[in-house]
Design an enzyme around this catalytic site. Structure first.
Site, short mmCIF file in Angstrom:
data_model
loop_
_atom_site.label_atom_id
_atom_site.label_comp_id
_atom_site.label_asym_id
_atom_site.label_seq_id
_atom_site.Cartn_x
_atom_site.Cartn_y
_atom_site.Cartn_z
N GLU A 125 9.50 14.51 -6.82
CA GLU A 125 8.13 14.54 -6.32
C GLU A 125 8.09 15.51 -5.16
OE1 GLU A 125 6.22 10.25 -7.53
OE2 GLU A 125 7.28 10.34 -5.65
N HIS A 243 -3.82 11.13 -0.75
CA HIS A 243 -3.08 11.57 -1.94
C HIS A 243 -3.89 12.68 -2.60
CE1 HIS A 243 -0.91 11.60 -5.72
NE2 HIS A 243 -0.02 10.77 -5.18
N ARG A 288 2.39 16.56 0.66
CA ARG A 288 1.11 16.02 0.23
C ARG A 288 -0.09 16.50 1.02
NH1 ARG A 288 2.17 9.78 -1.32
NH2 ARG A 288 3.28 10.44 -3.19
N HIS A 346 -4.74 7.12 0.80
CA HIS A 346 -3.64 6.54 0.01
C HIS A 346 -2.70 5.68 0.85
CE1 HIS A 346 -0.82 6.27 -3.27
NE2 HIS A 346 0.15 6.87 -2.58
N ARG A 381 4.11 11.02 5.15
CA ARG A 381 5.19 10.33 4.43
C ARG A 381 5.65 11.14 3.22
NH1 ARG A 381 5.10 7.17 -0.01
NH2 ARG A 381 2.83 6.93 0.03
C1 SIN Z 1 2.62 8.71 -6.56
O1 SIN Z 1 3.07 8.21 -7.58
O2 SIN Z 1 2.23 9.86 -6.49
C2 SIN Z 1 2.55 7.86 -5.34
C3 SIN Z 1 3.88 7.62 -4.79
C4 SIN Z 1 3.83 7.44 -3.32
O3 SIN Z 1 2.76 7.24 -2.75
O4 SIN Z 1 4.88 7.57 -2.71
#
Ligand code: SIN
Length: 553
Positions: A125, A243, A288, A346, A381
């Site tokens: 990610e 998010h 993010r 988020h 985060r």
């Molecule tokens: C996501 O699946 O994008 C959210 C995961 C997160 O907030 O760490």
């Protein structure tokens, strides 16, 4: 500000006693309870049904350095990089070093993470330099973790679990030590006192403060607001994470479209079909806050889409079954069509200030998970560190309570110890307010009021902020807060808590005259190089205070 959310008297309450009181039933609360019940009698109270919090909605996964090509040191670096200078080194070290063993414990408890050729299947990610995200049933990681913890908690001997208990306030003795909590029983409408030797706040976040959020209805900042009323400092409240990709179809909720979708190769396209992240470092997997702002800018010109096609048609439905199915229900087949997306509130990086062992500044009060702020996430985060945070700091809190029980011992509190510090309820709140037209006061009620607050926060205290808008928002929130007197019903209590935490966010955002991580000021677009500080807010203090970041080493 009033010490208690509603007027109450000890004589009207049912009284219960426990050794460790855990407030909240997501990953942080349940894991803490499971570890604590090995030593103590534990009671867990939760606002609605046990699994109704944020945990069950987590998609992408849980990060841990478990791969042979990975290490806690790399995970540490990535967390600091995303955290934009505001991470507390000790907390991050605890997260990345304790993380793998806590996740292994979760697996031993029965959590079934996805595997490939017998090995854990790890995904990537944003801002992770390695594949280190464990996931379950493709994109239903939270559901699997919550299922596992609930099953364990229900069969654990030393845990009493009670649903429909709204946390009204923390209770203290005359020395300010926390000795329990006051709750509203949603089944009987009675007030209940739970006396406890140690109280652990694990009440989750506050996404409901914004009109667009990936969070469920219960995320109303109740624990943060209760801690603040009790005098515990809140830290870094200006840092709300938006998010980048939630479903953006009119009439549909902002359902989360996991970052793992981009981790597996999906592109972001603007309304002209251009891949607008292509020339930005990290591309679609930049931190993010960077992606959310880029999308925000594109949205001023037209829609933004997520293109799943680079992942491969067959793989999409297998890897992201929940997302695939949900989008289909809203009329979009992501294997064939572009999906409209937009950012949504988020995660709260700020919260009740704790150290790296979960201790707040109030004796006997601990906090972990999203309601807590130990500096592990800094200003932004790192993806999939939140579930891990719940495990690691829940575990550390229990170690701390055990240690303290051995070395100093805890004193069993009694109802006569509860301090009812003088409050201000006799004053007529409405008559105190100057400059607020009567019709505006009358209008500020129930769900309409919540919506008005959510829209105000989104517009002025959202992804992009500036002085004038923040001041406007703050003035209105302060006025609403002053005249809004909640009744003993959940929607009123939640609204009052949302006003409290909303005010703190606006104040802290106004005070931070720079842009950093999740906090972006149009009028102060630069990030300061020196004098890194956390914001600190304490009930009764006129101004937002600061404490230096401890330093990265
Ligand atoms: C996501 O699946 O994008 C959210 C995961 C997160 O907030 O760490």
């Amino acid at each position: 500000m009033q010490r208690f959310l509603v007027p109450w008297e000890i004589e009207e309450c049912q009284v219960h006693a426990t050794e460790v009181l855990v407030l909240g039933s997501g990953i942080a609360g349940l894991y803490t309870a499971l570890k604590a019940c090995e030593h103590f009698e534990v009671t867990v109270l939760t606002k609605k049904g046990i699994p109704e919090g944020n945990t069950i909605h987590a998609q992408g996964g849980i990060a841990a350095a478990l791969d042979e090509e990975d290490s806690p040191a790399l995970h540490y670096e990535d967390t600091l990089y995303a955290g934009a200078g505001l991470c507390e080194a000790e907390s991050v070290r605890a997260l990345v070093e304790d993380g793998p063993k806590r996740v292994e414990e979760l697996i031993l408890m029965g959590a079934r993470f996805d595997r490939k050729d017998g090995k854990l299947a790890l995904t990537k990610e944003a801002a992770h330099s390695r594949r280190r995200i464990l996931h379950a049933n493709g994109d239903a990681t939270g559901e699997e973790i919550e299922r596992t913890l609930v099953a364990q908690a229900l069969k654990a001997k030393g845990i009493i679990l009670k649903e429909q208990r709204f946390l009204l306030d923390l209770l203290q003795n005359s020395k300010g030590e926390v000795i329990g909590a006051l709750n509203l029983n949603g089944q009987t409408q009675e007030l209940e006192i739970y006396l406890a030797e140690a109280v652990v706040l694990a009440t989750g976040g506050l996404g409901q403060l914004y009109c667009y959020t990936t969070n469920p209805a219960v995320a109303t900042g109740d624990g943060m607001a209760a801690a603040y009323r009790a005098g515990a400092p809140l830290m870094d409240m200006e840092f709300v994470q938006f998010h980048p990709t939630a479903l953006a179809i009119s009439g549909a909720p902002r359902f989360l479209i996991s970052e793992a979708v981009r981790g597996e190769g999906a592109y972001l396209l603007n309304s002209r079909g251009k891949r607008f992240m292509e020339n930005i470092p990290g591309k679609e997997l930049a931190p993010r806050d960077v992606v959310a702002r880029a999308i925000w800018r594109e949205l001023t010109q037209g829609k933004v889409y997520l293109d799943f096609r680079p992942i491969g048609k067959d793989r999409v439905a297998k890897r992201f079954p929940m997302i695939y199915q949900t989008c289909k229900e809203y009329g979009i087949d992501v294997t064939q069509e572009l999906l409209p997306v937009a950012p949504a509130a988020h995660y709260m990086m700020g919260g009740v200030r704790t150290d790296e062992r979960g201790r707040t500044s109030l004796t006997n009060l601990y906090a972990c998970g999203e309601c807590a702020c130990n500096g592990v996430h800094g200003a932004n985060r790192l993806a999939s560190n939140s579930l891990l945070d719940g495990l690691v700091f829940g575990g550390r809190i229990v170690e701390e309570i055990v240690n303290r029980a051995k070395t100093q011992g805890y004193i069993k509190p009694q109802t006569k110890d509860i301090s009812m510090e003088p409050d201000t309820y006799s004053e007529n709140a409405e008559s105190e307010v100057e400059g607020v037209p009567g019709d505006s006061r009358a209008r500020f009620k129930g769900l309409v009021a919540r919506q008005e607050l959510q829209e105000l926060m989104w517009e002025y205290v959202g992804i992009i902020r500036e002085d004038e808008g923040l001041k406007k928002a703050l003035k209105l929130i302060e006025e609403w807060d002053r005249f809004f007197v909640p009744m003993r019903k959940p929607e009123d209590l939640e609204l009052k808590n949302l006003l409290t935490v909303g005010k703190c966010i606006a104040q802290a955002a106004l005070a931070r005259k720079e842009s950093r991580g999740g906090h972006y000021r149009l009028d102060y677009p630069h990030t300061k190089d020196e004098g890194l500080e956390h914001s600190i807010q304490v009930r009764g203090a006129k101004n937002v205070g600061t404490v230096p970041v401890s330093g990265v080493n």
